[in-house]
Every structure is written in C-alpha cells, then in structure tokens.
Enzyme design. Structure first.
Site, PDB file in Angstrom:
ATOM      1  N   ASP A  66      23.700 -45.757  43.727  1.00 34.93           N
ATOM      2  CA  ASP A  66      22.366 -45.697  44.302  1.00 34.93           C
ATOM      3  C   ASP A  66      22.370 -44.762  45.516  1.00 34.93           C
ATOM      4  O   ASP A  66      23.061 -45.014  46.501  1.00 34.93           O
ATOM      5  CB  ASP A  66      21.943 -47.113  44.715  1.00 34.93           C
ATOM      6  CG  ASP A  66      20.503 -47.160  45.152  1.00 34.93           C
ATOM      7  OD1 ASP A  66      19.644 -47.069  44.267  1.00 34.93           O
ATOM      8  OD2 ASP A  66      20.248 -47.271  46.356  1.00 34.93           O
ATOM      9  N   THR A  99      15.648 -41.942  44.577  1.00 33.13           N
ATOM     10  CA  THR A  99      16.242 -41.564  45.862  1.00 33.13           C
ATOM     11  C   THR A  99      17.193 -40.378  45.727  1.00 33.13           C
ATOM     12  O   THR A  99      17.154 -39.464  46.540  1.00 33.13           O
ATOM     13  CB  THR A  99      17.022 -42.736  46.482  1.00 33.13           C
ATOM     14  OG1 THR A  99      17.887 -43.285  45.502  1.00 33.13           O
ATOM     15  CG2 THR A  99      16.089 -43.819  46.965  1.00 33.13           C
ATOM     16  N   THR A 100      18.017 -40.409  44.685  1.00 27.74           N
ATOM     17  CA  THR A 100      18.975 -39.316  44.514  1.00 27.74           C
ATOM     18  C   THR A 100      18.226 -38.012  44.281  1.00 27.74           C
ATOM     19  O   THR A 100      18.534 -36.977  44.894  1.00 27.74           O
ATOM     20  CB  THR A 100      19.916 -39.620  43.335  1.00 27.74           C
ATOM     21  OG1 THR A 100      20.385 -40.958  43.475  1.00 27.74           O
ATOM     22  CG2 THR A 100      21.091 -38.693  43.302  1.00 27.74           C
ATOM     23  N   ASP A 397      15.241 -50.865  41.949  1.00 29.05           N
ATOM     24  CA  ASP A 397      14.831 -49.586  41.367  1.00 29.05           C
ATOM     25  C   ASP A 397      13.880 -49.792  40.189  1.00 29.05           C
ATOM     26  O   ASP A 397      12.839 -49.142  40.103  1.00 29.05           O
ATOM     27  CB  ASP A 397      16.064 -48.793  40.874  1.00 29.05           C
ATOM     28  CG  ASP A 397      16.785 -48.095  42.013  1.00 29.05           C
ATOM     29  OD1 ASP A 397      16.780 -48.646  43.125  1.00 29.05           O
ATOM     30  OD2 ASP A 397      17.342 -47.005  41.793  1.00 29.05           O
TER      31      ASP A 397
HETATM   32  P1  ADP Z   1      17.331 -41.414  41.149  1.00 30.97           P
HETATM   33  O1  ADP Z   1      17.989 -42.104  42.297  1.00 30.97           O
HETATM   34  O2  ADP Z   1      16.737 -40.115  41.557  1.00 30.97           O
HETATM   35  O3  ADP Z   1      16.397 -42.276  40.377  1.00 30.97           O
HETATM   36  P2  ADP Z   1      19.050 -41.613  38.876  1.00 30.97           P
HETATM   37  O4  ADP Z   1      20.533 -41.688  38.959  1.00 30.97           O
HETATM   38  O5  ADP Z   1      18.298 -42.846  38.544  1.00 30.97           O
HETATM   39  O6  ADP Z   1      18.529 -40.990  40.206  1.00 30.97           O
HETATM   40  O7  ADP Z   1      18.710 -40.503  37.797  1.00 30.97           O
HETATM   41  C1  ADP Z   1      17.402 -40.156  37.472  1.00 30.97           C
HETATM   42  C2  ADP Z   1      17.379 -38.906  36.616  1.00 30.97           C
HETATM   43  O8  ADP Z   1      18.052 -39.149  35.384  1.00 30.97           O
HETATM   44  C3  ADP Z   1      15.967 -38.519  36.254  1.00 30.97           C
HETATM   45  O9  ADP Z   1      15.803 -37.129  36.383  1.00 30.97           O
HETATM   46  C4  ADP Z   1      15.845 -38.952  34.806  1.00 30.97           C
HETATM   47  O10 ADP Z   1      14.894 -38.184  34.082  1.00 30.97           O
HETATM   48  C5  ADP Z   1      17.235 -38.729  34.307  1.00 30.97           C
HETATM   49  N1  ADP Z   1      17.523 -39.551  33.123  1.00 30.97           N
HETATM   50  C6  ADP Z   1      17.570 -40.886  33.058  1.00 30.97           C
HETATM   51  N2  ADP Z   1      17.858 -41.291  31.796  1.00 30.97           N
HETATM   52  C7  ADP Z   1      17.989 -40.176  31.048  1.00 30.97           C
HETATM   53  C8  ADP Z   1      18.287 -39.922  29.671  1.00 30.97           C
HETATM   54  N3  ADP Z   1      18.495 -40.915  28.826  1.00 30.97           N
HETATM   55  N4  ADP Z   1      18.348 -38.635  29.268  1.00 30.97           N
HETATM   56  C9  ADP Z   1      18.141 -37.635  30.138  1.00 30.97           C
HETATM   57  N5  ADP Z   1      17.857 -37.819  31.448  1.00 30.97           N
HETATM   58  C10 ADP Z   1      17.782 -39.061  31.899  1.00 30.97           C
HETATM   59 MG    MG Z   2      16.727 -43.943  39.223  1.00 31.54          MG
END
Ligand code: ADP
Ligand code: MG
Length: 551
Positions: A66, A99-100, A397
């Site tokens: 996270d 957040t990321t 989240d």
């Molecule tokens: P954040 O803290 O920004 O939410 P995450 O680690 O949750 O970061 O990653 C979010 C990113 O991962 C988004 O850009 C989302 O579209 C992408 N994502 C999540 N699941 C998938 C998937 N199955 N295929 C492609 N991209 C994905």
């Molecule tokens: Mg996320």
C-alpha cells in the site's frame, strides 16, 4: 552565516548554522528527492506489484504494498519527501484507493518539469501548462467514463475485485469473501440525499483481532465493542435486546468541595451507606422501568449498581467510547440519554442479539442482527498481526473504491488505458495551445503514461514497446479501452476483461499529483535551520535517492 545585501549595507538575516539553497539549485535538489521517493513505490503498482517490508527502529515489521503505508512507515525526513507522503495521505483520505498511482504520477511530473527547466523553460510556464493539463485531463476522464449506480452489483463487484487484486491477499476465494463484505457494508450504510447517495465510511467500524484466518473475517450487522460485560452475574447473551445508551455515571458523584460529614456512631455510618445504596438502586430502577435489558454507559458503573443491574437481569457495559455510542445509536436506533429521569421506552434501540464472546482470549461484546442498521462493523481476522493489518488496508482501499464509484456514479477502464487516452488527447490539446505551455502539457501527457509503462514493466513486458502498441490501438475508434493485460503479457480490451476503476479515484490522483508538483516547483529558496538538512544527504532517504534515474 547567510548574509543579505540591501541598499549597499549588509544585514544578517539567518541564524548561525542555517543552510540555504537558492534558485535552480533548490529546484534541482527538490525534484531529485521527489522523484526518488516516487521511484521507491513504483514496483508495488498493480497485481504484479511487489510488497515492501519495513522495519521500524523498535523492530516492528510491516509488510505491505500500500503506497500510503509504505511512505508513512519510511519516516522520511526531507521536507520535499514529506510533500509526497502528503499526496498519498490526501488520496487515502479523500478516496481510499489510488495512492501509488498519485505518487508515481507526481514523481514523473516532477522529473519532466526538471527536464524542461534544463531546457530553459521558466517555472511559471510549466506551472501554467500543468494547471491547464490537469483541468483538461479531468475533462477527458469524464468524457471516457461510463455510468454506474449503487444497484449495479456486477460492476461494483468488478471494481472491488480490481481494487483488491493489486494487494497480495490470499486466493480468489478469500478475496471474493472480502470484497463481498466490503460491498455489503458500504451499501448498508449508504443513505439517499435527494438524487445523491451519501456514504459515511465512519459508520463502517473496522475491528481487528489477530487469530483465526482471513476467511473468518465477518460483517456484523451492528457494532462490535472491544469491552467486557461489567459484572459476572449479568446475562452473557440477550436475544431481542432493548438497548439504552447512557451518558450518565451510575455512581454517586463525589462532591468537589470538601463537605465534611461527621459520623460519630456505627448507626450513622450504616444510615449513610444505606442512603448511597438507595440512590444507586433508584438509578437501576429507572433503567429497569424503561424496559431496557442492555445498557451501554459512557461513564463508570459503581459495584453496587452492578449488583442491582445483575439482579434485574440487565446486561451492562461501562466506559464505552463516545464514538462507539454513536455507532450503537446508528445501528440500533437508540437515543443517547443524558439524565436517567428522561429515560423512557422510546429512547431504546433494538438488536436481535447482544452477546459477549471470547475472541483470542479476550472478551468482546457483539451487538448484532440489527434491523437495517446505519452503522456496521467488519470484524477482521488474520493469523498474524501483519496479515490482519494488510487485510484492513485492503478493505479500506476496496471500500474507498466502491464508495467513490457510487458517489460520483462513474468509472473508467484500468490497466493504463485511461492514462493512455488522457495522454493522447492532451497532446492534441497541446498543439492548439502552443508556446512554452505546449511543452509543459506534453510533459504532463508523458507523465500520465508512467502508469501503463510501470504496469507493463511489472509484468515483464517491454514498457516502450507496449506503449507504442497501446498508442496505435487508441488511435482507432474501438481502441479506447485497451490497456496492459498483465496476466497474458499483451494489450487487451480492459472493459471486456472487467478491469474497471472509479473515475473519482483517477480525478483525485491527477489533482493531488499536480498540486504537489506545482507547490514544489514554486520553491526557489530552501532555508533550513541548524540540524535539519534540505540538501543532497536527505535524512531518512534510502541510498540511491537523488538523480533522475532512467526512463
Ligand atoms: P494504487 O495504490 O494506485 O491503487 P494499485 O497497486 O492498486 O495502486 O494498482 C492500481 C493499478 O493497477 C491501476 O492502474 C489498475 O488499472 C491496475 N490494475 C489492477 N488490476 C489490473 C489487471 N487485472 N490488469 C491490468 N491492470 C490492472
Ligand atoms: Mg489500488
């Protein structure tokens, strides 16, 4: 010692030992620090992102992916690094997810601004260009969004699944279990305000006890109170509970002034004690008369009162937190009473079941089976503290994502597809704007593409190659929702794959990333007093911090 020239005379304005970096040098340093911080969390993005293990000075361990948590636990000291930590915190607070994404985009916005500064573009032009791009980016997001409502269960499930999918939490069944709970909880506390649906996440209580396994995590239709029943003689469980919540002490108030009571004989002593006992018994009688069989008391309960409550078959819990009292009220319909003389049957709330249970060696009181409660509890379990903590962060989240989707009623496709679309349309806009701002808008567009690039990288795909393929696909009419399919290592239609995300999360990420970047770019003078160090050797920064890194 820093000196300042004014009217030919020299004035000493800064204290001995103060450190000062000026102009371009300050910007260069700040940009490098900001980019370095963002780079640290890059590898955690998306479902193929990795975890980080953080060990505190005391040896406490946090394992997470996270973004907000990593930045917080890193305890960065550099002021610029702190601004990026704030980006994550704001994102977490406002929308709960993304957040990321927000921090990574901020990092690239900074780095690209650095390149423009090197080319001689003045900061003011970059700031203007970034501002224009940020507004346009939100327009683009709105235009490529689809609608979603609180009743679109299937879409909400997809949004929840994508949100939790990037946390390394258990298998598919476990994740489904958690997302089902999160959706139910959010829907349960949702209220209608005219056309709008409002969701107050404060009324979803997260209670955590290590032990059991993640799958034991449950939704309680009511409130879980981390307290025990006041007296062993009281019932341990009451069905069809009538609940009173009291902001009253069931004690004899000790007089503030030193009123002296002369007691000269044992009889007098007896009478005095009898008087106290009668007052306490009267209090309990008033409660019993209201027909309450469970009472939650914000203050204390005297031993004698406990005894009478037990005799009356009333379950009582004392020293309940004010926030819990509010939640019990929302869940059961009970009204907080501040004077026992006012307590009547109408003030009571109701629950199908109130019971004390032993969880991992500690007693907790479950107020459950409430009818249509407007406050619920998610009781989080996990075999270790680390697991339970990460489950909690994941739930936050997911609930943030669902809430954002319902409140704004819009979603976009993920996997970097929305970011590619933003970048392409921003570049078109840039040519219309022209001038130096054009360069800044283009730099902004490049920065948003860091998301698909990072996702591709995490899957072991060639980032540049993937970007080229995506851009070409997005030129066609039906290519808009193509993104990085990280499980098959190619580009695919994200709508078809069910990779969708709330538009609100993306809006917020763009806003907070832009605001932080602009505020950093405005700084052309870093003054720090003795002891703190704004320059290169940033306190709390990992080795390798500084430098712009590769593309
Ligand atoms: P954040 O803290 O920004 O939410 P995450 O680690 O949750 O970061 O990653 C979010 C990113 O991962 C988004 O850009 C989302 O579209 C992408 N994502 C999540 N699941 C998938 C998937 N199955 N295929 C492609 N991209 C994905
Ligand atoms: Mg996320």
């Amino acid at each position: 010692m820093a000196e300042n020239k004014l009217g030919g005379q020299q004035y000493l304005v800064l204290p001995e030992g103060a450190n000062r970096i000026l102009g371009r040098e300050a910007q260069r340093t700040n940009i490098a620090v900001g980019y370095a911080v963002a780079s640290i969390i890059k590898t955690t993005l998306g479902p193929k992102g990795m975890d980080k293990m953080l060990v505190s000075e005391l040896g406490d361990i946090v394992i997470t992916n996270d973004g907000a948590t990593i930045l917080e636990e890193m305890n960065v000291e550099h002021p610029i690094a702190k601004i990026l930590v704030d980006v994550a915190k704001t994102q977490d607070k406002e929308v709960g997810d993304g957040t990321t994404t927000a921090v990574i985009i901020a990092g690239d916005l900074l780095r690209n601004a650095g390149n423009l500064l090197d080319q001689g573009v003045p900061p003011a032009a970059i700031i203007r260009g970034y501002g224009m791009a940020s507004s346009k980016a939100k327009e683009i997001l709105a235009s490529i969004s689809s609608n979603v409502t609180i009743n679109d269960q299937k879409q909400l499930e997809k949004i929840a699944q994508i949100s939790i999918g990037s946390k390394n939490i258990g298998d598919d069944q476990t994740m489904k279990h958690l997302t089902d709970i999160a959706i139910k909880a959010v829907k349960q506390v949702a209220t209608k305000e005219g056309e709008k649906v409002k969701i107050d996440k404060d009324f979803i209580k997260l209670e955590k006890k290590e032990g059991g396994s993640i799958i034991d995590t449950e939704l309680i239709n009511g409130v879980l109170i981390d307290k025990e029943i006041a007296h062993p003689g009281m019932p341990k469980s009451i069905k069809n509970a009538n609940i009173a919540i009291l902001d009253v002490a069931l004690e004899i108030e000790k007089t503030e002034t030193e009123a002296k009571i002369e007691i000269t004989s044992p009889e007098q002593m007896q009478a005095f004690l009898a008087q106290e006992e009668k007052m306490l018994k009267d209090m309990v009688d008033k409660i019993a008369k209201s027909k309450a069989n469970v009472v939650f008391v914000q203050k204390g309960i005297d031993d004698v009162a406990q005894h009478y409550l037990s005799k009356a078959g009333i379950m009582a819990i004392r020293r309940v937190k004010k926030s819990d009292m509010e939640k019990i009220s929302k869940a059961t319909g009970a009204r907080l009473v501040t004077s026992l003389d006012d307590l009547s049957t109408e003030d009571l709330g109701h629950a199908g079941d109130v019971a004390e249970r032993k969880i991992s060696g500690e007693q907790m009181v479950f107020v459950e089976k409430c009818k249509d409660p407007k406050s619920v509890t998610i009781f989080i379990r996990g075999s270790t503290k680390q697991t339970a903590d990460e489950v909690e962060r994941s739930l936050v989240d997911v609930m943030g994502a669902i809430t954002s989707a319902i409140e704004l009623g819009k979603y976009v496709t993920g996997g970097g597809s929305a970011e590619i679309e933003m970048a392409m349309q921003l570049r078109e806009m840039a040519t219309d704007v022209g001038g130096r701002e054009q360069l800044a808008i283009q730099a902004f567009a490049d920065a948003t593409e860091v998301i698909p690039k990072t996702l591709a990288d995490s899957a072991g795909m060639d980032p540049i190659d993937t970007l080229v393929q995506l851009r070409s696909k997005h030129k066609g009419k039906s290519g808009r929702s193509f993104g990085v399919d990280i499980f098959t290592n190619k580009i695919s239609d994200m709508e078809q794959l069910g990779v969708i995300e709330p538009t609100k999360v993306k809006y917020q990420a763009i806003s907070s990333a832009t605001e932080a970047t602009v505020s950093i770019l405005r700084i052309d003078d870093m003054i720090s007093s003795k002891g703190s160090r704004p320059s290169g050797g940033a306190g709390g920064m990992p080795p390798g911090a500084g430098g712009f890194g590769e593309d």
